[in-house]
Scaffold this active site. Structure first.
Site, mmCIF file in Angstrom:
data_model
loop_
_atom_site.group_PDB
_atom_site.id
_atom_site.type_symbol
_atom_site.label_atom_id
_atom_site.label_comp_id
_atom_site.label_asym_id
_atom_site.label_seq_id
_atom_site.Cartn_x
_atom_site.Cartn_y
_atom_site.Cartn_z
ATOM 1 N N THR A 46 0.856 -1.181 0.000
ATOM 2 C CA THR A 46 0.000 0.000 0.000
ATOM 3 C C THR A 46 0.893 1.231 0.000
ATOM 4 O O THR A 46 2.100 1.142 0.190
ATOM 5 C CB THR A 46 -0.954 -0.016 1.212
ATOM 6 O OG1 THR A 46 -0.185 -0.137 2.402
ATOM 7 C CG2 THR A 46 -1.937 -1.174 1.131
ATOM 8 N N VAL A 48 0.766 4.682 1.626
ATOM 9 C CA VAL A 48 1.223 5.415 2.805
ATOM 10 C C VAL A 48 2.064 4.505 3.703
ATOM 11 O O VAL A 48 3.034 4.948 4.326
ATOM 12 C CB VAL A 48 0.030 6.020 3.579
ATOM 13 C CG1 VAL A 48 0.498 6.727 4.844
ATOM 14 C CG2 VAL A 48 -0.732 6.991 2.691
ATOM 15 N N CYS A 49 1.714 3.219 3.745
ATOM 16 C CA CYS A 49 2.432 2.272 4.611
ATOM 17 C C CYS A 49 3.914 2.205 4.246
ATOM 18 O O CYS A 49 4.779 2.150 5.127
ATOM 19 C CB CYS A 49 1.802 0.891 4.520
ATOM 20 S SG CYS A 49 0.056 0.877 5.011
ATOM 21 N N ALA A 50 4.227 2.236 2.969
ATOM 22 C CA ALA A 50 5.631 2.214 2.550
ATOM 23 C C ALA A 50 6.360 3.456 3.028
ATOM 24 O O ALA A 50 7.533 3.386 3.425
ATOM 25 C CB ALA A 50 5.712 2.093 1.024
ATOM 26 N N ILE A 53 7.210 2.995 6.807
ATOM 27 C CA ILE A 53 8.374 2.142 7.024
ATOM 28 C C ILE A 53 9.651 2.896 6.677
ATOM 29 O O ILE A 53 10.639 2.867 7.420
ATOM 30 C CB ILE A 53 8.255 0.830 6.207
ATOM 31 C CG1 ILE A 53 7.045 0.005 6.672
ATOM 32 C CG2 ILE A 53 9.546 0.016 6.292
ATOM 33 C CD1 ILE A 53 7.090 -0.493 8.098
#
Length: 195
Positions: A46, A48-50, A53
């Site tokens: 996905t 925003v998730c990247a 991290i």
């Protein structure tokens, strides 16, 4: 959500460690004596998730130096985590271990499972060395994490944890505090109404 000061729910699950490219089963209690930062996100692959991290990875070594282990958690398997680390330009640079919550039990036990029971909502939990929850945040899935705030909150909690309070005194972290600044040493009787 859980209460601050409550014991963090134990879990045991497989985790992908991208730095060593290995899958290992861990328990939360394996990290007793260290701070643990659990960053919940909706899913691998996905957008925003990247960025979450990648941003956390930018401060990962600072967290480790201060005695904290950061973990990512989503309702994906360790195999999905590995594939994401192998293919995402942002995530491929990360050393942050990614926890398998394919059963959704961790997100459910921590209060992060969405109302439909599909996935974790975006959020974060900080657990102290005694295994107690000291910080929780949950927010809109479209809003990426502010790592400067997370690091500042962690460092403030560490100061509170490590500062002995004298009789009639309390240690407190004021708003807009920056790591390295002194905390407030409050005389709980004399300082009423003086701050």
């Amino acid at each position: 959500m859980l209460q601050i000061g409550e014991s963090a729910p134990e879990f045991e699950t497989e985790t992908y460690f991208p730095e060593k490219k290995e899958i290992k089963k861990i328990k939360l209690s394996d990290y007793r004596g260290k701070w643990v930062i659990l960053t919940f996100y909706p899913g691998d692959f996905t957008f925003v998730c990247a960025t979450d991290i990648e941003a956390l990875m930018g401060s990962y070594d600072k967290f480790l130096k201060e005695g904290a282990q950061v973990f990512g958690i989503s309702e994906d398997s360790v195999f999905s985590h590995k594939a994401w680390c192998d293919t995402s330009p942002r995530v491929s640079k990360s050393k942050i271990p990614l926890i398998d919550d394919y059963t959704k039990e961790i997100a459910k036990n921590y209060g992060f499972l969405d109302a439909k029971g599909y996935q974790a909502q975006r959020g974060l939990v900080i657990v102290d060395p005694e295994g107690k929850i000291q910080y929780e945040a949950m927010f809109n899935d479209g809003l990426g994490k502010d790592v400067r705030h997370i690091y500042g909150a962690f460092m403030g909690l560490k100061v509170l944890h490590d500062t002995p309070e004298g009789e009639g005194h309390m240690c407190a972290i004021p708003a807009d505090w920056t790591p390295g600044e002194s905390p407030l040493d409050i005389n709980v009787v004399r300082d009423i109404g003086k701050l």
